[in-house]
Motif scaffolding. Structure first.
Motif, PDB file in Angstrom:
ATOM      1  N   THR A 290     -15.306 -13.390  19.884  1.00  0.00           N
ATOM      2  CA  THR A 290     -15.759 -14.778  19.785  1.00  0.00           C
ATOM      3  C   THR A 290     -15.152 -15.622  20.903  1.00  0.00           C
ATOM      4  OG1 THR A 290     -13.910 -15.381  18.335  1.00  0.00           O
ATOM      5  CG2 THR A 290     -15.974 -14.688  17.263  1.00  0.00           C
ATOM      6  N   HIS A 291     -15.751 -16.781  21.104  1.00  0.00           N
ATOM      7  CA  HIS A 291     -15.197 -17.847  21.939  1.00  0.00           C
ATOM      8  C   HIS A 291     -14.740 -18.934  20.982  1.00  0.00           C
ATOM      9  CE1 HIS A 291     -17.546 -16.412  25.478  1.00  0.00           C
ATOM     10  NE2 HIS A 291     -18.568 -16.350  24.651  1.00  0.00           N
TER      11      HIS A 291
ATOM     12  N   ILE B  32     -17.725 -19.351  18.143  1.00  0.00           N
ATOM     13  CA  ILE B  32     -19.091 -18.888  18.362  1.00  0.00           C
ATOM     14  C   ILE B  32     -19.021 -17.431  18.819  1.00  0.00           C
ATOM     15  CG2 ILE B  32     -19.998 -21.187  18.879  1.00  0.00           C
ATOM     16  CD1 ILE B  32     -19.903 -20.416  21.881  1.00  0.00           C
ATOM     17  N   PRO B  33     -20.052 -16.654  18.532  1.00  0.00           N
ATOM     18  CA  PRO B  33     -20.025 -15.243  18.941  1.00  0.00           C
ATOM     19  C   PRO B  33     -20.094 -15.084  20.453  1.00  0.00           C
ATOM     20  CG  PRO B  33     -22.094 -15.785  17.811  1.00  0.00           C
ATOM     21  CD  PRO B  33     -21.238 -17.006  17.788  1.00  0.00           C
TER      22      PRO B  33
ATOM     23  N   PRO C 235     -21.513 -18.518  27.434  1.00  0.00           N
ATOM     24  CA  PRO C 235     -22.220 -18.778  26.179  1.00  0.00           C
ATOM     25  C   PRO C 235     -23.021 -20.077  26.142  1.00  0.00           C
ATOM     26  CG  PRO C 235     -19.953 -19.441  25.939  1.00  0.00           C
ATOM     27  CD  PRO C 235     -20.081 -18.818  27.320  1.00  0.00           C
ATOM     28  N   ILE C 236     -22.964 -20.861  27.199  1.00  0.00           N
ATOM     29  CA  ILE C 236     -23.630 -22.165  27.221  1.00  0.00           C
ATOM     30  C   ILE C 236     -24.917 -22.052  28.029  1.00  0.00           C
ATOM     31  CG2 ILE C 236     -23.394 -24.610  27.767  1.00  0.00           C
ATOM     32  CD1 ILE C 236     -21.371 -23.465  25.621  1.00  0.00           C
ATOM     33  N   PRO C 237     -26.081 -22.158  27.370  1.00  0.00           N
ATOM     34  CA  PRO C 237     -27.333 -22.024  28.117  1.00  0.00           C
ATOM     35  C   PRO C 237     -27.669 -23.283  28.916  1.00  0.00           C
ATOM     36  CG  PRO C 237     -27.813 -22.552  25.834  1.00  0.00           C
ATOM     37  CD  PRO C 237     -26.305 -22.380  25.938  1.00  0.00           C
TER      38      PRO C 237
ATOM     39  N   ASN D  44     -14.507 -27.388  25.944  1.00  0.00           N
ATOM     40  CA  ASN D  44     -13.990 -26.245  26.690  1.00  0.00           C
ATOM     41  C   ASN D  44     -14.411 -24.978  25.965  1.00  0.00           C
ATOM     42  OD1 ASN D  44     -12.243 -27.835  28.509  1.00  0.00           O
ATOM     43  ND2 ASN D  44     -11.109 -28.247  26.649  1.00  0.00           N
ATOM     44  N   VAL D  45     -14.644 -23.924  26.722  1.00  0.00           N
ATOM     45  CA  VAL D  45     -14.888 -22.595  26.152  1.00  0.00           C
ATOM     46  C   VAL D  45     -13.611 -21.805  26.349  1.00  0.00           C
ATOM     47  CG1 VAL D  45     -16.262 -20.498  26.285  1.00  0.00           C
ATOM     48  CG2 VAL D  45     -17.343 -22.724  26.714  1.00  0.00           C
ATOM     49  N   VAL D  46     -13.034 -21.294  25.260  1.00  0.00           N
ATOM     50  CA  VAL D  46     -11.740 -20.618  25.312  1.00  0.00           C
ATOM     51  C   VAL D  46     -11.907 -19.165  24.863  1.00  0.00           C
ATOM     52  CG1 VAL D  46      -9.375 -20.629  24.426  1.00  0.00           C
ATOM     53  CG2 VAL D  46     -10.584 -22.803  24.794  1.00  0.00           C
ATOM     54  N   ASP D  47     -11.344 -18.249  25.635  1.00  0.00           N
ATOM     55  CA  ASP D  47     -11.309 -16.826  25.277  1.00  0.00           C
ATOM     56  C   ASP D  47      -9.870 -16.412  25.033  1.00  0.00           C
ATOM     57  OD1 ASP D  47     -14.107 -16.005  25.673  1.00  0.00           O
ATOM     58  OD2 ASP D  47     -13.734 -16.459  27.780  1.00  0.00           O
TER      59      ASP D  47
END
Length: 180
Positions: free
Chosen positions: A41-42, A60-61, A80-82, A130-133
Motif C-alpha cells: 500500500t501507499h 491505498i493499494p 498511484p495518482i492518475p 503526499n504519497v508515502v511508501d
C-alpha cells in the motif's frame, strides 16, 4: 511538482572511498542496491492540519511489477495518482479532470497534474497531499554512509527524474537516535 504518470524504484548505494561524487548510475543498478517495498500500500498524508495525525491518513493499494523491469527482477511501483485524460494531464485544464482520468483515482481529489497553467505565476496550487511508501532496509547492511535514490520513469513524457538523499545507517539497538 508535475504528474507525468509512470513508475518508480528506490535504490540504496554505499558511498565509496573518494566520496559521493564517485557514485554512478551503475552503482544503483546492482541487484543488492535495489530496495524492496515493505507493504502493498501507499499512505496518503495531507498537507494541512491532518499531516501529523496518522488517524487521518489514508491507505491505498499499490500496483507493483517485476515483469520486464530493469534491472531484471527489480520491483517498480506505479505512480498511484492518475493524470487527467485531456489538457496535457490537467495542466491546460484543471485537476477536476472533466474528461476523466487515465485510470480510476484512488480517492477524492487524488488525480490531476498538480499545478495548472492558471497557476503558472506562483505555483501555489500543487497537490495538497503526499504519497508515502515504506521500504525494507536489507538485513545485515553494513553501518555507514549511503545515498538513497528515487528514480521515476515518466509515462506521459520522455523524462526520467531522479532525486537522492544522503543517509547514515546506524546501530539503533541501544535505543539512541544517533544524534550524538
Amino acid at each position: 511538482s508535475a504528474n507525468h504518470g509512470g513508475g518508480y524504484i528506490y535504490r540504496l548505494a554505499r558511498i565509496p572511498d573518494g566520496g559521493m561524487s564517485k557514485l554512478t548510475e551503475m552503482d544503483f543498478l546492482k541487484p543488492e542496491n535495489i530496495l524492496e517495498f515493505a507493504t502493498a500500500t501507499h499512505r496518503i498524508t495531507w498537507r494541512d492540519e491532518r499531516v501529523d495525525d496518522p488517524e487521518k491518513w489514508m491507505e491505498i493499494p499499490a500496483r507493483d511489477t517485476a515483469t520486464g523491469t530493469f534491472p531484471k527482477g527489480s520491483t517498480w511501483r506505479r505512480n498511484p495518482i492518475p493524470a487527467c485524460r485531456a489538457g496535457h494531464g490537467g495542466f491546460l485544464s484543471s485537476n477536476e479532470c472533466p474528461e476523466g482520468t487515465w485510470f480510476p483515482a484512488p480517492g477524492k481529489g487524488l488525480q490531476g497534474f498538480s499545478f495548472t497553467s492558471r497557476d503558472m505565476a506562483h505555483f501555489t496550487k500543487a497537490f495538497k497531499f503526499n504519497v508515502v511508501d515504506q521500504l525494507k532496509v536489507p538485513a545485515g547492511l553494513p553501518l555507514g554512509d549511503y545515498v538513497l535514490s528515487w528514480r521515476w520513469d515518466n509515462d506521459q513524457t520522455p523524462q526520467i527524474w531522479n532525486t537522492c538523499s544522503a543517509i547514515r545507517i546506524i546501530d539503533g539497538s541501544d535505543g539512541s537516535d544517533g544524534s550524538d
